[in-house]
Design an enzyme around this catalytic site. Structure first.
Site, mmCIF file in Angstrom:
data_model
loop_
_atom_site.group_PDB
_atom_site.id
_atom_site.type_symbol
_atom_site.label_atom_id
_atom_site.label_comp_id
_atom_site.label_asym_id
_atom_site.label_seq_id
_atom_site.Cartn_x
_atom_site.Cartn_y
_atom_site.Cartn_z
ATOM 1 N N HIS A 194 0.841 -1.199 0.000
ATOM 2 C CA HIS A 194 0.000 0.000 0.000
ATOM 3 C C HIS A 194 0.879 1.253 0.000
ATOM 4 C CE1 HIS A 194 -3.674 2.330 1.440
ATOM 5 N NE2 HIS A 194 -2.699 3.148 1.805
ATOM 6 N N GLU A 195 1.868 1.294 0.860
ATOM 7 C CA GLU A 195 2.725 2.479 0.933
ATOM 8 C C GLU A 195 3.576 2.632 -0.323
ATOM 9 O OE1 GLU A 195 2.012 4.634 3.008
ATOM 10 O OE2 GLU A 195 0.831 3.391 4.363
ATOM 11 N N HIS B 169 1.567 4.276 -2.959
ATOM 12 C CA HIS B 169 1.557 5.742 -2.819
ATOM 13 C C HIS B 169 2.812 6.339 -3.455
ATOM 14 C CE1 HIS B 169 -1.989 6.424 -0.481
ATOM 15 N NE2 HIS B 169 -1.566 5.874 0.629
ATOM 16 N N HIS C 23 -5.710 7.215 -2.520
ATOM 17 C CA HIS C 23 -6.688 6.274 -1.984
ATOM 18 C C HIS C 23 -7.873 6.139 -2.936
ATOM 19 C CE1 HIS C 23 -4.722 7.283 2.022
ATOM 20 N NE2 HIS C 23 -4.463 6.024 1.785
ATOM 21 N N TYR D 119 -10.027 2.529 1.664
ATOM 22 C CA TYR D 119 -10.284 2.544 3.110
ATOM 23 C C TYR D 119 -11.340 1.513 3.484
ATOM 24 C CZ TYR D 119 -8.380 7.194 4.411
ATOM 25 O OH TYR D 119 -7.608 8.250 4.708
HETATM 26 ZN ZN LIG Z 1 -2.635 5.142 2.233
#
Ligand SMILES: [Zn+2]
Length: 281
Positions: free
Chosen positions: A182-183, A186, A192, A238
Protein backbone atom coordinates in the site's frame (compact mmCIF):
# COMPACT_ATOMS: atom_id res chain seq x y z
CA UNK A 1 -7.21 0.88 26.64
CA UNK A 2 -6.98 -2.31 28.72
CA UNK A 3 -10.62 -2.95 27.97
CA UNK A 4 -9.99 -2.59 24.28
CA UNK A 5 -7.22 -5.17 24.40
CA UNK A 6 -9.21 -7.61 26.49
CA UNK A 7 -12.12 -7.36 24.14
CA UNK A 8 -10.04 -7.89 21.04
CA UNK A 9 -12.36 -10.58 19.72
CA UNK A 10 -15.24 -8.18 19.78
CA UNK A 11 -16.37 -7.13 16.31
CA UNK A 12 -16.24 -3.48 17.26
CA UNK A 13 -12.55 -3.40 18.10
CA UNK A 14 -11.53 -1.52 14.98
CA UNK A 15 -14.23 1.02 15.61
CA UNK A 16 -13.06 1.65 19.15
CA UNK A 17 -9.50 2.01 18.04
CA UNK A 18 -10.37 4.25 15.13
CA UNK A 19 -12.16 6.50 17.57
CA UNK A 20 -8.92 6.77 19.50
CA UNK A 21 -7.13 7.56 16.27
CA UNK A 22 -9.69 10.20 15.58
CA UNK A 23 -8.78 11.83 18.89
CA UNK A 24 -5.11 11.69 18.03
CA UNK A 25 -5.70 13.05 14.53
CA UNK A 26 -7.54 15.99 15.95
CA UNK A 27 -4.53 16.86 18.05
CA UNK A 28 -2.34 16.66 14.97
CA UNK A 29 -4.67 18.93 13.06
CA UNK A 30 -4.52 21.52 15.75
CA UNK A 31 -0.87 21.67 14.99
CA UNK A 32 0.52 20.90 18.40
CA UNK A 33 2.46 17.90 17.25
CA UNK A 34 4.31 17.46 20.52
CA UNK A 35 1.05 16.66 22.30
CA UNK A 36 0.26 13.72 20.08
CA UNK A 37 0.65 10.72 22.36
CA UNK A 38 0.45 7.14 21.18
CA UNK A 39 -2.83 5.92 22.60
CA UNK A 40 -1.98 2.33 21.80
CA UNK A 41 1.28 0.99 23.23
CA UNK A 42 3.89 -0.28 20.79
CA UNK A 43 3.50 -3.99 21.53
CA UNK A 44 -0.24 -3.84 21.73
CA UNK A 45 -0.46 -2.50 18.16
CA UNK A 46 0.93 -5.76 16.82
CA UNK A 47 -1.21 -7.76 19.23
CA UNK A 48 -4.31 -6.07 17.93
CA UNK A 49 -3.31 -6.48 14.29
CA UNK A 50 -2.41 -10.14 14.69
CA UNK A 51 -5.61 -10.91 16.57
CA UNK A 52 -7.69 -9.37 13.80
CA UNK A 53 -6.53 -11.16 10.70
CA UNK A 54 -9.56 -10.10 8.71
CA UNK A 55 -8.89 -6.41 9.28
CA UNK A 56 -8.39 -4.59 6.00
CA UNK A 57 -5.07 -3.02 5.14
CA UNK A 58 -6.09 0.62 5.49
CA UNK A 59 -7.53 0.02 8.94
CA UNK A 60 -4.25 -1.60 9.95
CA UNK A 61 -2.36 1.40 8.68
CA UNK A 62 -4.60 3.87 10.49
CA UNK A 63 -4.17 1.95 13.73
CA UNK A 64 -0.41 1.88 13.35
CA UNK A 65 -0.28 5.59 12.63
CA UNK A 66 -2.21 6.48 15.73
CA UNK A 67 -0.15 9.08 17.56
CA UNK A 68 2.30 9.68 14.71
CA UNK A 69 4.03 13.01 15.04
CA UNK A 70 4.12 13.48 11.26
CA UNK A 71 1.48 15.65 9.70
CA UNK A 72 -0.30 13.11 7.53
CA UNK A 73 -3.00 13.53 4.92
CA UNK A 74 -5.69 10.84 4.65
CA UNK A 75 -4.01 8.92 7.45
CA UNK A 76 -0.78 7.94 5.72
CA UNK A 77 0.25 10.49 3.08
CA UNK A 78 3.03 12.88 3.95
CA UNK A 79 1.90 16.44 3.56
CA UNK A 80 3.50 17.80 0.40
CA UNK A 81 5.66 20.82 1.04
CA UNK A 82 6.64 22.00 -2.40
CA UNK A 83 3.74 21.27 -4.69
CA UNK A 84 0.14 20.22 -4.86
CA UNK A 85 0.13 16.45 -4.66
CA UNK A 86 -3.37 16.34 -6.01
CA UNK A 87 -2.06 17.35 -9.41
CA UNK A 88 0.59 14.70 -9.17
CA UNK A 89 -0.37 12.97 -12.38
CA UNK A 90 -0.11 16.14 -14.40
CA UNK A 91 3.19 17.18 -12.93
CA UNK A 92 6.52 15.55 -13.04
CA UNK A 93 6.07 13.13 -10.19
CA UNK A 94 6.42 9.79 -11.91
CA UNK A 95 9.56 7.69 -11.73
CA UNK A 96 11.62 7.72 -14.90
CA UNK A 97 11.56 4.95 -17.42
CA UNK A 98 14.83 3.73 -18.92
CA UNK A 99 15.37 3.06 -22.60
CA UNK A 100 14.93 -0.65 -21.87
CA UNK A 101 11.33 0.01 -20.87
CA UNK A 102 11.89 -0.62 -17.16
CA UNK A 103 11.16 1.92 -14.44
CA UNK A 104 14.08 1.62 -12.06
CA UNK A 105 13.51 2.88 -8.52
CA UNK A 106 16.55 2.94 -6.20
CA UNK A 107 15.92 2.25 -2.53
CA UNK A 108 17.75 1.96 0.77
CA UNK A 109 16.56 0.03 3.83
CA UNK A 110 17.46 1.39 7.25
CA UNK A 111 19.79 -0.67 9.43
CA UNK A 112 17.18 -0.32 12.20
CA UNK A 113 15.44 -3.40 10.79
CA UNK A 114 16.58 -6.91 11.62
CA UNK A 115 17.32 -9.35 8.82
CA UNK A 116 13.86 -10.92 8.86
CA UNK A 117 12.22 -7.52 8.57
CA UNK A 118 14.61 -6.48 5.82
CA UNK A 119 13.69 -9.64 3.90
CA UNK A 120 10.00 -8.88 4.23
CA UNK A 121 10.54 -5.36 2.95
CA UNK A 122 12.62 -6.49 -0.02
CA UNK A 123 10.06 -9.19 -0.72
CA UNK A 124 7.27 -6.61 -0.81
CA UNK A 125 9.27 -4.42 -3.19
CA UNK A 126 9.99 -7.36 -5.47
CA UNK A 127 6.31 -8.31 -5.52
CA UNK A 128 5.89 -5.48 -8.03
CA UNK A 129 8.44 -6.94 -10.43
CA UNK A 130 6.54 -9.87 -11.83
CA UNK A 131 3.39 -8.04 -12.98
CA UNK A 132 4.74 -4.60 -13.88
CA UNK A 133 7.77 -2.85 -15.39
CA UNK A 134 8.72 -1.40 -11.99
CA UNK A 135 12.11 -2.57 -10.74
CA UNK A 136 13.30 -1.70 -7.26
CA UNK A 137 17.09 -1.76 -7.06
CA UNK A 138 19.44 -1.13 -4.12
CA UNK A 139 20.65 2.46 -4.38
CA UNK A 140 24.21 3.10 -5.49
CA UNK A 141 24.62 6.84 -6.08
CA UNK A 142 21.32 7.81 -7.70
CA UNK A 143 19.84 11.10 -6.55
CA UNK A 144 16.13 10.23 -6.59
CA UNK A 145 15.47 7.31 -4.29
CA UNK A 146 13.22 5.89 -1.58
CA UNK A 147 14.65 5.62 1.92
CA UNK A 148 12.71 3.00 3.88
CA UNK A 149 12.87 3.95 7.54
CA UNK A 150 11.45 2.91 10.89
CA UNK A 151 9.67 6.15 11.74
CA UNK A 152 6.42 6.97 13.51
CA UNK A 153 3.94 5.05 11.38
CA UNK A 154 3.26 3.62 7.92
CA UNK A 155 3.32 6.46 5.41
CA UNK A 156 4.75 7.74 2.15
CA UNK A 157 4.81 10.73 -0.14
CA UNK A 158 2.62 10.67 -3.22
CA UNK A 159 4.73 9.85 -6.27
CA UNK A 160 8.35 10.79 -6.83
CA UNK A 161 9.30 13.95 -4.98
CA UNK A 162 12.86 14.28 -6.29
CA UNK A 163 15.93 13.53 -4.21
CA UNK A 164 15.59 11.30 -1.17
CA UNK A 165 12.06 10.54 -0.02
CA UNK A 166 11.14 8.65 3.11
CA UNK A 167 8.78 5.70 3.07
CA UNK A 168 8.15 4.94 6.73
CA UNK A 169 7.41 1.40 7.87
CA UNK A 170 7.37 1.36 11.62
CA UNK A 171 8.70 -1.93 12.98
CA UNK A 172 5.71 -2.15 15.25
CA UNK A 173 2.57 -2.18 13.11
CA UNK A 174 3.75 -1.88 9.50
CA UNK A 175 5.57 -5.16 8.87
CA UNK A 176 2.74 -6.65 6.84
CA UNK A 177 2.98 -7.49 3.16
CA UNK A 178 -0.20 -5.63 2.19
CA UNK A 179 0.72 -2.60 4.29
CA UNK A 180 4.10 -2.36 2.61
CA UNK A 181 2.54 -2.72 -0.84
CA UNK A 182 0.00 0.00 0.00
CA UNK A 183 2.73 2.48 0.93
CA UNK A 184 4.82 1.57 -2.11
CA UNK A 185 1.75 2.21 -4.25
CA UNK A 186 1.56 5.74 -2.82
CA UNK A 187 5.23 6.26 -3.70
CA UNK A 188 4.41 5.19 -7.26
CA UNK A 189 1.78 7.96 -7.43
CA UNK A 190 -1.49 6.34 -6.39
CA UNK A 191 -4.03 7.95 -4.11
CA UNK A 192 -6.69 6.27 -1.98
CA UNK A 193 -9.44 4.64 -4.00
CA UNK A 194 -12.29 6.42 -2.23
CA UNK A 195 -10.90 9.84 -3.18
CA UNK A 196 -11.28 9.05 -6.91
CA UNK A 197 -12.92 11.75 -8.98
CA UNK A 198 -15.85 9.44 -9.80
CA UNK A 199 -16.26 7.91 -6.36
CA UNK A 200 -19.69 9.41 -5.71
CA UNK A 201 -21.13 6.95 -8.22
CA UNK A 202 -19.81 4.03 -6.18
CA UNK A 203 -19.75 5.02 -2.53
CA UNK A 204 -21.70 7.32 -0.29
CA UNK A 205 -19.63 9.26 2.21
CA UNK A 206 -21.60 9.52 5.44
CA UNK A 207 -20.44 12.92 6.61
CA UNK A 208 -22.70 12.72 9.67
CA UNK A 209 -20.51 9.89 10.99
CA UNK A 210 -17.25 11.76 10.44
CA UNK A 211 -15.96 14.52 12.67
CA UNK A 212 -15.70 17.72 10.61
CA UNK A 213 -12.04 18.02 11.53
CA UNK A 214 -11.42 14.72 9.73
CA UNK A 215 -13.60 15.48 6.74
CA UNK A 216 -10.57 16.44 4.67
CA UNK A 217 -9.62 12.77 4.60
CA UNK A 218 -12.61 12.11 2.38
CA UNK A 219 -12.19 15.00 -0.03
CA UNK A 220 -12.72 13.94 -3.62
CA UNK A 221 -9.57 14.41 -5.71
CA UNK A 222 -8.91 15.21 -9.32
CA UNK A 223 -7.50 11.77 -10.08
CA UNK A 224 -6.40 10.04 -13.25
CA UNK A 225 -8.42 6.84 -13.16
CA UNK A 226 -6.57 5.30 -16.08
CA UNK A 227 -9.73 3.83 -17.58
CA UNK A 228 -9.93 1.26 -14.83
CA UNK A 229 -13.10 0.48 -12.90
CA UNK A 230 -13.71 1.63 -9.35
CA UNK A 231 -12.32 -1.21 -7.25
CA UNK A 232 -13.89 -1.75 -3.84
CA UNK A 233 -11.20 -4.32 -3.07
CA UNK A 234 -8.26 -2.17 -4.16
CA UNK A 235 -5.35 -2.23 -1.76
CA UNK A 236 -5.83 1.56 -1.70
CA UNK A 237 -9.44 1.52 -0.46
CA UNK A 238 -10.28 2.54 3.11
CA UNK A 239 -12.39 0.25 5.25
CA UNK A 240 -16.01 1.19 5.74
CA UNK A 241 -15.60 2.68 9.21
CA UNK A 242 -12.39 4.66 8.61
CA UNK A 243 -12.40 7.82 10.75
CA UNK A 244 -15.91 7.06 11.99
CA UNK A 245 -16.81 8.80 15.22
CA UNK A 246 -19.67 6.52 16.19
CA UNK A 247 -18.96 3.07 14.75
CA UNK A 248 -21.33 3.57 11.85
CA UNK A 249 -20.10 3.45 8.26
CA UNK A 250 -18.14 6.44 7.07
CA UNK A 251 -18.16 4.87 3.60
CA UNK A 252 -21.11 2.88 2.23
CA UNK A 253 -20.98 1.18 -1.18
CA UNK A 254 -23.85 2.08 -3.52
CA UNK A 255 -26.20 0.83 -4.76
CA UNK A 256 -25.49 -2.44 -2.90
CA UNK A 257 -24.42 -1.48 0.59
CA UNK A 258 -23.30 -5.02 1.34
CA UNK A 259 -20.45 -5.08 -1.16
CA UNK A 260 -17.18 -5.81 0.63
CA UNK A 261 -14.78 -2.87 0.70
CA UNK A 262 -11.16 -2.94 1.65
CA UNK A 263 -9.30 -6.22 2.14
CA UNK A 264 -6.18 -7.58 3.73
CA UNK A 265 -4.53 -9.77 1.11
CA UNK A 266 -2.65 -7.44 -1.16
CA UNK A 267 -2.61 -5.93 -4.62
CA UNK A 268 -5.59 -6.65 -6.86
CA UNK A 269 -5.54 -7.21 -10.60
CA UNK A 270 -6.70 -3.61 -11.04
CA UNK A 271 -3.98 -2.28 -8.75
CA UNK A 272 -1.37 -3.87 -11.01
CA UNK A 273 -3.20 -2.85 -14.19
CA UNK A 274 -3.09 0.79 -13.09
CA UNK A 275 0.65 0.69 -12.56
CA UNK A 276 1.06 -0.73 -16.05
CA UNK A 277 -1.14 1.99 -17.55
CA UNK A 278 0.36 4.87 -15.57
CA UNK A 279 3.91 3.87 -16.42
CA UNK A 280 3.03 2.53 -19.88
CA UNK A 281 4.71 -0.76 -19.11
ZN1 LIG B 1 -2.64 5.14 2.23
Amino acid sequence: MANVLEDHEDMDISTEILNLIFDSREILLEGDLSQAQPLVGEESVDDILEDNEDMDISTRILISNNGSSELLLEGDLLLPTTRNAMKCFRNNCLWKKSSNGLVTIPYTVSSAYNSAETSRIVNALQSFHQSTCIRFVPRRNQNDHISIENRGGCYSSLGRTGGMQVLSLKRSGCMYHGTMQHEVNHALGFNHEQTRSDRDQYVKINWENINPSNAYNFKRQDTNNLNTPYDYTSIMHYGRTAFSINGRDSITPIPNSRVQIGQRKGMTRNDFLRINRLYRC
